[in-house]
Design a protein around this motif. Structure first.
Motif, PDB file in Angstrom:
ATOM      1  N   ASP A 128      -0.894  28.959  78.391  1.00  0.00           N
ATOM      2  CA  ASP A 128       0.012  27.807  78.287  1.00  0.00           C
ATOM      3  C   ASP A 128       0.416  27.245  79.652  1.00  0.00           C
ATOM      4  O   ASP A 128       1.211  26.297  79.708  1.00  0.00           O
ATOM      5  N   SER A 129      -0.141  27.808  80.749  1.00  0.00           N
ATOM      6  CA  SER A 129       0.307  27.388  82.088  1.00  0.00           C
ATOM      7  C   SER A 129      -0.847  27.009  83.010  1.00  0.00           C
ATOM      8  O   SER A 129      -0.936  27.506  84.140  1.00  0.00           O
ATOM      9  N   PRO A 130      -1.766  26.141  82.569  1.00  0.00           N
ATOM     10  CA  PRO A 130      -2.851  25.738  83.488  1.00  0.00           C
ATOM     11  C   PRO A 130      -2.305  24.949  84.667  1.00  0.00           C
ATOM     12  O   PRO A 130      -1.361  24.156  84.527  1.00  0.00           O
ATOM     13  N   THR A 165      -2.512  30.884  90.180  1.00  0.00           N
ATOM     14  CA  THR A 165      -2.490  29.602  89.477  1.00  0.00           C
ATOM     15  C   THR A 165      -3.642  29.555  88.479  1.00  0.00           C
ATOM     16  O   THR A 165      -4.815  29.487  88.881  1.00  0.00           O
ATOM     17  N   PRO A 166      -3.366  29.638  87.172  1.00  0.00           N
ATOM     18  CA  PRO A 166      -4.448  29.602  86.170  1.00  0.00           C
ATOM     19  C   PRO A 166      -5.243  28.306  86.252  1.00  0.00           C
ATOM     20  O   PRO A 166      -4.670  27.221  86.384  1.00  0.00           O
ATOM     21  N   VAL A 173      -7.380  25.540  78.063  1.00  0.00           N
ATOM     22  CA  VAL A 173      -6.324  26.527  78.273  1.00  0.00           C
ATOM     23  C   VAL A 173      -6.331  26.989  79.724  1.00  0.00           C
ATOM     24  O   VAL A 173      -7.286  26.753  80.471  1.00  0.00           O
ATOM     25  N   GLY A 174      -5.247  27.672  80.083  1.00  0.00           N
ATOM     26  CA  GLY A 174      -5.197  28.301  81.391  1.00  0.00           C
ATOM     27  C   GLY A 174      -6.022  29.584  81.400  1.00  0.00           C
ATOM     28  O   GLY A 174      -6.119  30.290  80.403  1.00  0.00           O
ATOM     29  N   PHE A 175      -6.606  29.898  82.576  1.00  0.00           N
ATOM     30  CA  PHE A 175      -7.550  31.021  82.655  1.00  0.00           C
ATOM     31  C   PHE A 175      -7.477  31.619  84.055  1.00  0.00           C
ATOM     32  O   PHE A 175      -7.524  30.891  85.050  1.00  0.00           O
ATOM     33  N   ILE A 176      -7.324  32.971  84.113  1.00  0.00           N
ATOM     34  CA  ILE A 176      -7.343  33.596  85.434  1.00  0.00           C
ATOM     35  C   ILE A 176      -8.537  34.531  85.600  1.00  0.00           C
ATOM     36  O   ILE A 176      -8.826  34.972  86.704  1.00  0.00           O
TER      37      ILE A 176
END
Length: 441
Positions: free
Chosen positions: A220-222, A242-243, A270-273
């Motif tokens: 939820d935080s890209p 930072t995703p 979506v956000g991805f790390i």
């Protein structure tokens, strides 16, 4: 060793099913005796009797074909009436059905001798419904117990906060490859110095106890800098990550990709790390077993409402050689094969035990739903007869009349048709499970 494990898995499932059937019949037996009905037999299986023992007025035993069970109650139906259509012209088929009805009445009349006041058909409607629902409800309760043992005793396979892998780069879901190339940006986690074996402690100030908790915040935080605390070698370390915004396939509750009306896999941003979690069996709260039972109940009920169509599709797959739907119906033979396959896989014994228990719990849910189908000779059919009799009694009282009991022996021809259809569908499933089985791999 693999063959031995397979056999052990099959035997365990057979024993589990035998216990399930026995408890199903206990669910009928106990309320019947409490309500004063004479129970002549309690039998597991059908066909010739292998062993039996009489305790009081009831004969308990096992029969040769372990494909079910039954209890024999006195006066399931009212006694034969004097009205008969003997002498009326009839065709061969009608004569055969009439003979079947008379045979059923004669067999029922034998159970009435000497126990006219301890018969099933004279009970109030609610007592008859309780007796007939006792069996299916017992299967449902057994499923809840098994799922509770599975979830709270053994644990559910869960992604933990311990990291198993760290991706080198970010690859979009529509890239059509899995290997990194020079043009791919570095994965945020790798760039920040995250290593396999690190344990996630908190994400953006929120403590996380499961990988799913951490993933929800990250996705939820890209493009937003997050403060992520990890534990490494017993010491905590705070990283700023930072995703990246990436595209991934949308999945359902079972982890399967969702396909749209156009046949293409649906995707979302979506956000991805770029990290993967280790999995482990994690004990769940005691109420999770009940939640799992009713979640599975909905899925099984969906299959049962489409049973004829599902069996037809299974038959088509059998004759065309196509791969079967893993969520489709299967016979006892198929369940045994799955249990054997689960027992023979190269996995920790806890995982294999959990798999067999889950299969047994699902079969008990199937027994619960199947027996509620409102057709004779299933329990649901007897419930419908009892309710119809109650409606007749109520309507007669409103009109100051006496209602005659519903004579379900008249439905014997319909019952025969249902039995033939069930045997036919069962035969198709057995053949499919022998020659086109569902695989767990």
């Amino acid at each position: 060793m693999t063959a031995l494990a397979f056999i052990v898995g099959v035997v365990l499932l057979v024993v589990g099913l035998a216990v399930s059937i026995a408890l199903h019949e206990v669910g009928h037996l106990v309320p019947a005796k409490l309500f004063g009905v004479r129970v002549g037999q309690y039998m597991i299986g059908f066909g010739p009797t292998l062993w039996s023992k009489r305790i009081g007025e009831t004969e308990y035993g096992f029969k040769a074909l372990p494909l079910g069970g039954y209890i024999s109650m006195a006066g399931m139906y009212p006694p034969s009436s004097d009205d008969t259509d003997a002498g009326r012209p009839r065709g061969r088929m009608r004569a055969m059905f009439a003979t079947m009805v008379q045979d059923a009445r004669a067999a029922n009349d034998e159970t009435l001798v000497g126990v006219e006041d301890r018969v099933f058909y004279k009970l109030s409607v609610w007592k008859r419904v309780v007796i007939m629902l006792g069996g299916p409800v017992m299967n449902l309760l057994l499923a809840i117990v098994i799922f509770t043992v599975l979830a709270s005793g053994i644990g559910v396979q869960t992604a933990t906060t311990t990291l198993a892998s760290v991706n080198e780069c970010v690859i979009s879901a529509d890239a059509g490859r899995t290997d990194c190339v020079a043009s791919d940006p570095a994965a945020p986690a790798a760039e920040a110095g995250v290593l396999p074996g690190d344990v996630l402690v908190s994400v953006d100030g929120t403590p996380v106890s499961t990988f799913a908790d951490a993933s929800a915040i990250i996705q939820d935080s890209p493009n937003q800098a997050l403060s992520i605390v990890i534990s490494r070698d017993g010491a905590e370390k705070t990283l700023s990550i930072t995703p990246a915004l990436t595209t991934r396939a949308v999945t359902d509750d079972l982890g399967r990709a969702v396909v749209g009306d156009d046949g293409a896999v649906q995707t979302e941003e979506v956000g991805f790390i770029g990290v993967g979690a280790q999995t482990a069996l994690v004990a769940q709260p005691v109420w999770v077993g009940t939640e799992m039972t009713f979640e599975r109940l909905g899925a099984v009920a969906g299959v049962m409402t489409q049973l004829p169509v599902r069996v037809y599709e299974t038959a088509v797959d059998l004759f065309t050689g196509q791969e079967r739907d893993p969520n489709g119906p299967l016979s006892v033979v198929g369940a045994g094969r799955l249990a054997g396959d689960i027992a023979a896989v190269d996995a920790p014994i806890q995982n294999r035990a959990a798999g067999i228990l889950e299969l047994l719990a699902s079969l008990n849910i199937a027994l619960f739903v199947f027996n509620l189908i409102p057709l004779l000779p299933l329990d649901g059919g007897h419930v419908v007869v009892a309710l119809w009799d109650g409606i007749k009694r109520f309507w007669a009282r409103l009109r100051n009349r006496v209602s005659t009991p519903v004579d379900a022996t008249k439905l014997v021809p319909v019952t025969l048709v249902v039995v033939v259809l069930l045997v036919g569908m069962g035969g198709i499933l057995v053949l499919a499970d022998l020659f086109n089985p569902i695989s767990i791999v």
